[in-house]
Design an enzyme around this catalytic site. Structure first.
Site, PDB file in Angstrom:
ATOM      1  N   SER A  24     -18.211 201.702 -29.393  1.00  0.00           N
ATOM      2  CA  SER A  24     -19.372 201.079 -30.014  1.00  0.00           C
ATOM      3  C   SER A  24     -19.785 199.915 -29.121  1.00  0.00           C
ATOM      4  O   SER A  24     -18.999 198.989 -28.894  1.00  0.00           O
ATOM      5  CB  SER A  24     -18.997 200.597 -31.422  1.00  0.00           C
ATOM      6  OG  SER A  24     -20.084 199.938 -32.029  1.00  0.00           O
ATOM      7  N   ASN A  98     -24.459 198.756 -37.556  1.00  0.00           N
ATOM      8  CA  ASN A  98     -24.229 199.918 -38.424  1.00  0.00           C
ATOM      9  C   ASN A  98     -22.905 200.592 -38.081  1.00  0.00           C
ATOM     10  O   ASN A  98     -22.147 200.985 -38.968  1.00  0.00           O
ATOM     11  CB  ASN A  98     -25.375 200.927 -38.295  1.00  0.00           C
ATOM     12  CG  ASN A  98     -26.641 200.455 -38.961  1.00  0.00           C
ATOM     13  OD1 ASN A  98     -26.634 199.566 -39.802  1.00  0.00           O
ATOM     14  ND2 ASN A  98     -27.758 201.044 -38.559  1.00  0.00           N
ATOM     15  N   GLU A  99     -22.617 200.740 -36.776  1.00  0.00           N
ATOM     16  CA  GLU A  99     -21.355 201.350 -36.352  1.00  0.00           C
ATOM     17  C   GLU A  99     -20.165 200.500 -36.787  1.00  0.00           C
ATOM     18  O   GLU A  99     -19.152 201.031 -37.251  1.00  0.00           O
ATOM     19  CB  GLU A  99     -21.351 201.541 -34.832  1.00  0.00           C
ATOM     20  CG  GLU A  99     -22.337 202.576 -34.368  1.00  0.00           C
ATOM     21  CD  GLU A  99     -22.608 202.552 -32.871  1.00  0.00           C
ATOM     22  OE1 GLU A  99     -23.467 203.342 -32.434  1.00  0.00           O
ATOM     23  OE2 GLU A  99     -21.983 201.746 -32.146  1.00  0.00           O
ATOM     24  N   MET A 100     -20.289 199.193 -36.655  1.00  0.00           N
ATOM     25  CA  MET A 100     -19.224 198.288 -37.097  1.00  0.00           C
ATOM     26  C   MET A 100     -18.980 198.452 -38.599  1.00  0.00           C
ATOM     27  O   MET A 100     -17.844 198.559 -39.042  1.00  0.00           O
ATOM     28  CB  MET A 100     -19.595 196.833 -36.791  1.00  0.00           C
ATOM     29  CG  MET A 100     -18.558 195.822 -37.248  1.00  0.00           C
ATOM     30  SD  MET A 100     -19.138 194.109 -37.194  1.00  0.00           S
ATOM     31  CE  MET A 100     -19.179 193.801 -35.453  1.00  0.00           C
TER      32      MET A 100
END
Length: 182
Positions: A24, A98-100
């Site tokens: 990420s 969002n990935e986190m």
């Protein structure tokens, strides 16, 4: 029969999806991330074991449809190890945040790596600032931290260790390249 079906449902990813690394990162940090991907290749990480959206061959294939649907599918793997390349660029990217958040919700195994110019005090959001992370510009501790990360990756993916001498050569080349960028 019901127990077998429940077991298969509960353990589908472990049985049918290969362990994978998800990097990420912010696209603006691509110069460092590309060098990190090269380091992973040198320790034996294969193309189907890595997702990194901005590095050719590891991102989203042409014709895969919606970008966010593809990333959501990648994040749905329970055998996922997420490496978050934290920077000011990262925190300015809605996709990265969002990935986190997805990694936090799924309780994925993860490692935070602070890119040069980013400080521990700037960690916020779903990443626990008390979790062990390391900074690539920390010349005193980064070699040890990178070796620990390498060991976590080879254990997670089940790849063979190339040996200490090769690893040290690969790692030292990587950190020299990072130092020349920052």
């Amino acid at each position: 029969m019901g127990n077998i079906i429940k077991y298969m449902y509960d353990h589908f990813d472990e049985i049918y999806k290969i362990p994978k690394i998800f990097i990420s990162h912010a696209t603006a940090d691509k110069p460092i991330v590309e060098k990190f991907v090269t380091l992973l290749e040198q320790i034996g990480v294969k193309q189907d074991q890595l997702f990194c959206s901005s590095v050719a061959g590891y991102g989203i294939p042409q014709g895969s449809g919606d970008l966010y649907d593809f990333i959501r599918n990648e994040m749905s793997n329970d055998n996922l190890f997420v490496i978050m390349m934290l920077s000011k660029n990262y925190y300015n990217s809605p996709a990265c945040l969002n990935e986190m958040g997805a990694a936090w919700i799924k309780q994925s195994a993860y490692q935070s790596v602070l890119l040069p110019g980013f400080q521990y005090s700037e960690i916020k959001g779903a990443v626990n600032p008390r979790d062990i992370s390391f900074c690539l510009s920390d010349k005193e501790n980064r070699n040890y931290a990178l070796t620990e990360l390498k060991n976590r990756i080879i254990t997670h993916l089940g790849v063979n260790d190339n040996g200490q001498s090769l690893w040290e050569r690969f790692r030292d080349k990587f950190v020299a390249e990072i130092d020349s960028i920052s």
